[in-house]
Design an enzyme around this catalytic site. Structure first.
Site, PDB file in Angstrom:
ATOM      1  N   ARG A 174       8.787   1.344  -2.535  1.00  9.99           N
ATOM      2  CA  ARG A 174       9.536   2.357  -3.300  1.00  9.99           C
ATOM      3  C   ARG A 174      10.147   1.801  -4.577  1.00  9.99           C
ATOM      4  NH1 ARG A 174      13.029   4.253   1.654  1.00  9.99           N
ATOM      5  NH2 ARG A 174      12.884   1.993   1.900  1.00  9.99           N
ATOM      6  N   CYS A 201       2.337   3.306   9.964  1.00 10.00           N
ATOM      7  CA  CYS A 201       2.531   4.646   9.388  1.00 10.00           C
ATOM      8  C   CYS A 201       3.154   5.592  10.423  1.00 10.00           C
ATOM      9  CB  CYS A 201       1.201   5.217   8.881  1.00 10.00           C
ATOM     10  SG  CYS A 201       1.421   6.855   8.171  1.00 10.00           S
ATOM     11  N   ASN A 217       9.218  -6.851   4.413  1.00 12.02           N
ATOM     12  CA  ASN A 217       9.166  -5.555   3.739  1.00 12.02           C
ATOM     13  C   ASN A 217      10.295  -4.653   4.225  1.00 12.02           C
ATOM     14  OD1 ASN A 217       7.452  -2.564   4.300  1.00 12.02           O
ATOM     15  ND2 ASN A 217       7.886  -3.255   2.231  1.00 12.02           N
ATOM     16  N   GLY A 218      10.870  -3.941   3.251  1.00 12.16           N
ATOM     17  CA  GLY A 218      11.889  -2.951   3.578  1.00 12.16           C
ATOM     18  C   GLY A 218      13.127  -3.114   2.743  1.00 12.16           C
ATOM     19  N   ASP A 219      13.336  -2.152   1.832  1.00 12.51           N
ATOM     20  CA  ASP A 219      14.558  -2.059   1.022  1.00 12.51           C
ATOM     21  C   ASP A 219      14.643  -3.088  -0.102  1.00 12.51           C
ATOM     22  OD1 ASP A 219      15.118  -0.045   2.776  1.00 12.51           O
ATOM     23  OD2 ASP A 219      16.712  -1.100   3.841  1.00 12.51           O
ATOM     24  N   PRO A 258       0.854  -1.197   0.000  1.00  8.97           N
ATOM     25  CA  PRO A 258       0.000   0.000   0.000  1.00  8.97           C
ATOM     26  C   PRO A 258       0.884   1.240   0.000  1.00  8.97           C
ATOM     27  CG  PRO A 258      -0.167  -1.192   2.121  1.00  8.97           C
ATOM     28  CD  PRO A 258       0.799  -1.944   1.269  1.00  8.97           C
ATOM     29  N   ALA A 311       0.396   5.450  -0.166  1.00  8.30           N
ATOM     30  CA  ALA A 311      -0.542   6.573  -0.217  1.00  8.30           C
ATOM     31  C   ALA A 311      -0.279   7.430  -1.442  1.00  8.30           C
ATOM     32  CB  ALA A 311      -0.423   7.395   1.067  1.00  8.30           C
ATOM     33  N   LYS A 320      -0.078  -4.869   8.884  1.00  5.54           N
ATOM     34  CA  LYS A 320       1.240  -4.438   8.421  1.00  5.54           C
ATOM     35  C   LYS A 320       1.878  -3.658   9.561  1.00  5.54           C
ATOM     36  CE  LYS A 320       3.500  -2.193   4.481  1.00  5.54           C
ATOM     37  NZ  LYS A 320       3.708  -0.791   4.899  1.00  5.54           N
TER      38      LYS A 320
HETATM   39  C1  LIG Z   1       5.075   7.702  -0.280  1.00  2.21           C
HETATM   40  C2  LIG Z   1       4.821   6.505   0.608  1.00  2.21           C
HETATM   41  C3  LIG Z   1       3.514   6.200   0.976  1.00  2.21           C
HETATM   42  C4  LIG Z   1       3.248   5.099   1.789  1.00  2.21           C
HETATM   43  N1  LIG Z   1       1.954   4.805   2.126  1.00  2.21           N
HETATM   44  C5  LIG Z   1       1.697   3.692   2.872  1.00  2.21           C
HETATM   45  C6  LIG Z   1       0.357   3.300   3.175  1.00  2.21           C
HETATM   46  O1  LIG Z   1      -0.632   3.927   2.750  1.00  2.21           O
HETATM   47  N2  LIG Z   1       0.181   2.202   3.949  1.00  2.21           N
HETATM   48  C7  LIG Z   1       1.253   1.460   4.420  1.00  2.21           C
HETATM   49  O2  LIG Z   1       1.055   0.468   5.123  1.00  2.21           O
HETATM   50  N3  LIG Z   1       2.509   1.808   4.139  1.00  2.21           N
HETATM   51  C8  LIG Z   1       2.755   2.881   3.372  1.00  2.21           C
HETATM   52  N4  LIG Z   1       4.047   3.187   3.048  1.00  2.21           N
HETATM   53  C9  LIG Z   1       5.138   2.297   3.499  1.00  2.21           C
HETATM   54  C10 LIG Z   1       5.441   1.243   2.449  1.00  2.21           C
HETATM   55  O3  LIG Z   1       4.320   0.414   2.207  1.00  2.21           O
HETATM   56  C11 LIG Z   1       6.617   0.349   2.898  1.00  2.21           C
HETATM   57  O4  LIG Z   1       6.315  -0.257   4.129  1.00  2.21           O
HETATM   58  C12 LIG Z   1       7.923   1.131   3.067  1.00  2.21           C
HETATM   59  O5  LIG Z   1       8.094   2.089   2.036  1.00  2.21           O
HETATM   60  C13 LIG Z   1       9.125   0.186   3.070  1.00  2.21           C
HETATM   61  O6  LIG Z   1       9.152  -0.613   1.896  1.00  2.21           O
HETATM   62  P1  LIG Z   1      10.140  -0.276   0.647  1.00  2.21           P
HETATM   63  O7  LIG Z   1      11.530  -0.283   1.205  1.00  2.21           O
HETATM   64  O8  LIG Z   1       9.863  -1.387  -0.325  1.00  2.21           O
HETATM   65  O9  LIG Z   1       9.750   1.085   0.158  1.00  2.21           O
HETATM   66  C14 LIG Z   1       4.324   4.290   2.248  1.00  2.21           C
HETATM   67  C15 LIG Z   1       5.631   4.596   1.859  1.00  2.21           C
HETATM   68  C16 LIG Z   1       5.895   5.675   1.050  1.00  2.21           C
HETATM   69  C17 LIG Z   1       7.324   5.953   0.646  1.00  2.21           C
END
Ligand SMILES: Cc1cc2nc3c(=O)[nH]c(=O)nc-3n(C[C@H](O)[C@H](O)[C@H](O)COP(=O)(O)O)c2cc1C
Length: 304
Positions: free
Chosen positions: A214, A91, A189-191, A9, A11, A130
């Protein structure tokens, strides 16, 4: 749980249009962005918009809230057909945590478990959560066990504390520890910012799935690449031509979905992400931000 690489997810990003683009390129599952349970109970128009899907689309919905009765009421008001309901417990935005919602729940495992219980008793589909590792230290195992006990069908663990926000490195070992401690499926999840990293995260943690946020921005091919590596194949790099064609198709689909008045504003960030790393990308980003129509955006894309 579904195929191993899931669109997180995000936003402002994971609307039906982008979800479809990612699923077409191999995402095993996808979620809406987080939706306020309280706003849902007010039948707020912007909230209804966040719940929109393409006819026949299979995806999960993510809710945030901190009151069990409101979460339950919100679930009762959801349109039919979501395949899973995820509760946001990670969040870090102050406007969310200051209400005790999102990541603030990491400080209150008892309430988090009550939310799961309330949601699971109302929902007719799996309820997942989450979470992060903790508020400002790693307390993930106890938190995850509390959610499992309360009836969570699966968990996603973002390997950072809430106070870390998005800084530092995600702690993959801490995610692995959660996976070993619970019986329900866990998504790591993460990176996972590239297909290689998504695979490494899956292997390192022994998790059932990896959730990607991301790394998918402007790059839905990350799912195709991760799936290829997972099944022992090689990654196919999307050419510049393919990236531009996908950006155009995304713009056209967004115009059909939102109408040509609203779509250009929504598409500015996506087009900047698709063209990142191309020649003149910084200048193009400025141009996209000045575009008010589909035609203007198409002209910038055609000039690459
Ligand atoms: C712009 C942005 C919006 C996000 N919105 C949500 C959200 O609505 N719900 C949620 O659970 N996590 C949200 N996240 C967190 C991501 O889902 C994820 O947990 C976090 O970016 C780490 O994963 P990644 O390293 O693959 O980016 C958001 C992250 C970013 C950067």
């Amino acid at each position: 749980m579904h195929a191993p690489y899931i669109l997180a997810p995000i936003a402002g990003v994971t609307d039906a249009v982008f979800r479809r683009i990612c699923v077409e390129r191999g995402a095993g599952f996808a979620y809406t962005e987080m939706v306020s349970a309280k706003a849902l109970t007010y039948e707020d128009a912007r909230t209804q918009e966040l719940l929109r899907r393409y006819p026949g689309e299979t995806c999960g919905v993510q809710l945030f809230g901190s009151e069990p009765d409101i979460i339950a009421r919100a679930i009762g008001l959801l349109p039919e057909g979501f395949a899973a309901i995820d509760l946001n417990m990670g969040c870090p935005a102050r406007k969310i945590t200051s209400n005790g919602e999102g990541g603030a729940l990491m400080k209150n495992p008892k309430l988090a478990a009550e939310l799961i219980r309330a949601a699971a008793s109302e929902a007719s589909v799996p309820v997942t959560a989450k979470m992060r590792l903790g508020w400002d230290k790693n307390e993930a195992i106890d938190f995850a066990l509390a959610l499992e006990e309360a009836g969570a069908a699966a968990l996603t663990v973002h390997g950072r504390t809430v106070s870390q926000q998005y800084g530092g490195k995600a702690d993959w070992e801490a995610i692995a520890e959660v996976k070993r401690a619970v019986r329900i499926p866990v998504a790591a999840n993460g990176d996972a910012l590239s297909p290689e990293k998504a695979n490494a995260l899956l292997l390192h943690t022994g998790c059932d799935a990896v959730m990607i946020a991301r790394g998918a921005l402007g790059n839905p091919w990350i799912f195709e690449g991760a799936n290829a590596l997972y099944s022992g194949g090689a990654i196919r790099e999307a050419s510049q031509q393919e990236r531009l064609e996908t950006a155009k198709a995304h713009l056209v689909a967004a115009c059909e979905y939102y109408g040509e008045n609203r779509a250009p504003l929504i598409m500015r960030k996506h087009l900047a992400w698709y063209t990142k790393g191309m020649k003149n990308s910084a200048a193009m980003r400025v141009e996209f931000n000045a575009c008010g129509t589909k035609g203007e955006m198409m002209r910038v894309l055609a000039s690459v």
